[in-house]
Write a protein that holds these residues in place. Sequence first.
Motif, PDB file in Angstrom:
ATOM      1  N   GLU A   1       0.832  -1.194   0.000  1.00  0.00           N
ATOM      2  CA  GLU A   1       0.000   0.000   0.000  1.00  0.00           C
ATOM      3  C   GLU A   1       0.875   1.255   0.000  1.00  0.00           C
ATOM      4  O   GLU A   1       2.046   1.213   0.361  1.00  0.00           O
ATOM      5  N   ASP A   2       0.286   2.391  -0.411  1.00  0.00           N
ATOM      6  CA  ASP A   2       1.017   3.645  -0.481  1.00  0.00           C
ATOM      7  C   ASP A   2       1.582   4.018   0.881  1.00  0.00           C
ATOM      8  O   ASP A   2       0.933   3.859   1.916  1.00  0.00           O
ATOM      9  N   ILE A   3       2.811   4.556   0.881  1.00  0.00           N
ATOM     10  CA  ILE A   3       3.473   5.005   2.097  1.00  0.00           C
ATOM     11  C   ILE A   3       3.390   6.525   2.143  1.00  0.00           C
ATOM     12  O   ILE A   3       3.765   7.202   1.195  1.00  0.00           O
ATOM     13  N   TYR A   4       2.886   7.067   3.253  1.00  0.00           N
ATOM     14  CA  TYR A   4       2.616   8.490   3.351  1.00  0.00           C
ATOM     15  C   TYR A   4       3.618   9.254   4.201  1.00  0.00           C
ATOM     16  O   TYR A   4       3.696  10.465   4.117  1.00  0.00           O
ATOM     17  N   SER A   5       4.371   8.559   5.034  1.00  0.00           N
ATOM     18  CA  SER A   5       5.282   9.271   5.919  1.00  0.00           C
ATOM     19  C   SER A   5       6.450   8.375   6.271  1.00  0.00           C
ATOM     20  O   SER A   5       6.295   7.161   6.405  1.00  0.00           O
ATOM     21  N   VAL A   6       7.619   8.981   6.411  1.00  0.00           N
ATOM     22  CA  VAL A   6       8.800   8.236   6.814  1.00  0.00           C
ATOM     23  C   VAL A   6       9.698   9.160   7.623  1.00  0.00           C
ATOM     24  O   VAL A   6       9.807  10.353   7.335  1.00  0.00           O
TER      25      VAL A   6
ATOM     26  N   SER B   1       7.764   4.102   9.134  1.00  0.00           N
ATOM     27  CA  SER B   1       6.938   4.470   7.990  1.00  0.00           C
ATOM     28  C   SER B   1       5.471   4.322   8.346  1.00  0.00           C
ATOM     29  O   SER B   1       5.085   3.477   9.162  1.00  0.00           O
ATOM     30  N   GLY B   2       4.633   5.164   7.728  1.00  0.00           N
ATOM     31  CA  GLY B   2       3.194   5.074   7.888  1.00  0.00           C
ATOM     32  C   GLY B   2       2.561   4.841   6.538  1.00  0.00           C
ATOM     33  O   GLY B   2       2.983   5.427   5.538  1.00  0.00           O
ATOM     34  N   SER B   3       1.538   4.008   6.492  1.00  0.00           N
ATOM     35  CA  SER B   3       1.025   3.543   5.205  1.00  0.00           C
ATOM     36  C   SER B   3      -0.491   3.615   5.093  1.00  0.00           C
ATOM     37  O   SER B   3      -1.215   3.702   6.084  1.00  0.00           O
ATOM     38  N   LYS B   4      -0.933   3.532   3.857  1.00  0.00           N
ATOM     39  CA  LYS B   4      -2.363   3.525   3.541  1.00  0.00           C
ATOM     40  C   LYS B   4      -3.068   2.311   4.127  1.00  0.00           C
ATOM     41  O   LYS B   4      -4.280   2.338   4.357  1.00  0.00           O
ATOM     42  N   ASP B   5      -2.321   1.228   4.363  1.00  0.00           N
ATOM     43  CA  ASP B   5      -2.945   0.003   4.865  1.00  0.00           C
ATOM     44  C   ASP B   5      -3.195   0.030   6.371  1.00  0.00           C
ATOM     45  O   ASP B   5      -3.593  -0.979   6.961  1.00  0.00           O
ATOM     46  N   GLY B   6      -2.948   1.174   7.013  1.00  0.00           N
ATOM     47  CA  GLY B   6      -3.216   1.313   8.436  1.00  0.00           C
ATOM     48  C   GLY B   6      -2.095   0.845   9.330  1.00  0.00           C
ATOM     49  O   GLY B   6      -2.258   0.792  10.552  1.00  0.00           O
TER      50      GLY B   6
ATOM     51  N   THR C   1      -5.718   4.920   6.898  1.00  0.00           N
ATOM     52  CA  THR C   1      -4.407   5.398   6.496  1.00  0.00           C
ATOM     53  C   THR C   1      -3.674   6.094   7.635  1.00  0.00           C
ATOM     54  O   THR C   1      -4.251   6.908   8.351  1.00  0.00           O
ATOM     55  N   VAL C   2      -2.398   5.758   7.800  1.00  0.00           N
ATOM     56  CA  VAL C   2      -1.526   6.458   8.744  1.00  0.00           C
ATOM     57  C   VAL C   2      -0.832   7.583   7.973  1.00  0.00           C
ATOM     58  O   VAL C   2      -0.011   7.326   7.090  1.00  0.00           O
ATOM     59  N   LEU C   3      -1.188   8.831   8.298  1.00  0.00           N
ATOM     60  CA  LEU C   3      -0.697   9.985   7.546  1.00  0.00           C
ATOM     61  C   LEU C   3       0.622  10.527   8.058  1.00  0.00           C
ATOM     62  O   LEU C   3       1.374  11.154   7.315  1.00  0.00           O
TER      63      LEU C   3
ATOM     64  N   SER D   1      -3.673   9.019  12.274  1.00  0.00           N
ATOM     65  CA  SER D   1      -4.456   8.239  11.324  1.00  0.00           C
ATOM     66  C   SER D   1      -5.732   8.953  10.888  1.00  0.00           C
ATOM     67  O   SER D   1      -6.260   9.827  11.583  1.00  0.00           O
ATOM     68  N   LEU D   2      -6.230   8.529   9.729  1.00  0.00           N
ATOM     69  CA  LEU D   2      -7.502   9.053   9.235  1.00  0.00           C
ATOM     70  C   LEU D   2      -8.697   8.529  10.014  1.00  0.00           C
ATOM     71  O   LEU D   2      -9.826   8.955   9.764  1.00  0.00           O
ATOM     72  N   ASP D   3      -8.490   7.588  10.958  1.00  0.00           N
ATOM     73  CA  ASP D   3      -9.606   7.137  11.795  1.00  0.00           C
ATOM     74  C   ASP D   3      -9.797   8.034  13.010  1.00  0.00           C
ATOM     75  O   ASP D   3     -10.472   7.668  13.967  1.00  0.00           O
ATOM     76  N   ASN D   4      -9.171   9.238  12.982  1.00  0.00           N
ATOM     77  CA  ASN D   4      -9.345  10.278  14.004  1.00  0.00           C
ATOM     78  C   ASN D   4      -8.508  10.056  15.250  1.00  0.00           C
ATOM     79  O   ASN D   4      -8.702  10.771  16.243  1.00  0.00           O
TER      80      ASN D   4
END
Length: 376
Positions: free
Chosen positions: A1-6, A17-22, A44-46, A61-64
Amino acid sequence: EDIYSVTFSTDGELLASGSKDGTAKLWSTETGELQQTMKGSQATVLSVAFSPDSTLLATASLDNTIQLWYTAEGQQFNRLEGHTAGVSSVAFSPNGNQLASASIDKTVKVWQAAAADSDARMVKTLSAHTAGVSGVAISPDGKTVASASHDKTVRLWDAHAGNQRRTLTGHDDLVTSVAFSPDGQTVASTSHDNTVKLWATETGELQQTLAGHEDWVMNVAFSPKGDAIASVSEDKTVRLWNTETGEFLQALQGHTSGVAGVAFSPDGRLLATASGDHAAKLWDLETGEVKYTLTGHSDDVRELAFSPDGDLLAPASMDETARLWSTRTGELVMQLEDHSSKVFDVSFSPDGHVLATVSEDDTIKLWDVSTGQVLD
């Protein structure tokens, strides 16, 4: 899954790393081995951030929620709930005792990172923005929180009391990021209004509006001493400014497409820029001339980083590669090829021995800088 932060840990031994897969993952920078996979969310972990002593990892995360993990065991010891929309950014205070989070719910929250009682973790809710908060930063002395918002404002808060000190207004479009100068006395904000603004941290007074770009300002960087600031734009130029006076010092022209990445060398003598023209440029700041044009990439160069000693420059490109160049000679030292898609971020470990690359192929690769080999 896409990686959003490192990000690297402070001691340089771990990469998170933080990823779209949670998930968030911890990797050994020495061996390249996956140390921990931490999954506490389906969303997703932003953003990921290490505490200053590297013992804790915060994930946004996008889960608030924000989740706190022990890095040694990969064990979650708290889940911070309170935001009502996705969390876009997290930052630890310099002493590691507090954590600030920015959210699409229009708030910044300050948490007691070391508290044992989860009910007591939220110290303050900083609520005044009228649109999503896109960025947050804590001053070097830990006393001030700065937040950037799509409501076109920057707000400064007392990190301990939670009181809003100032509302910084003046941007004509959404504010995308905030950064403190090395001494913490100045806050820089970037906006879609094509300007950079410099504000006094103590008073909130607008010190300077750095205007002159003819298109969006894409990025900004303070010099190591904090006396100069470099801004880069879609108008294909780099502009250098005096931080204290706001005086426009010079325009560095030479790129043939928008400029997205910018970095000062550790000694402040060189500036590196990355562009959509498939090249990186290394500028001599004493003369304002291009020292070297680093060509060979076949697609956009988006980000770049200097090694801690300033001897190497690593650009990351959409052509699926990263390269290492000598800043002394401008010669290509090695080409790093192992990704199967665009490379959009790059970072050196604090000791300069390891380079991390982040790619659209959903991987992070760790490279031995001395050999150019991927660490297995």
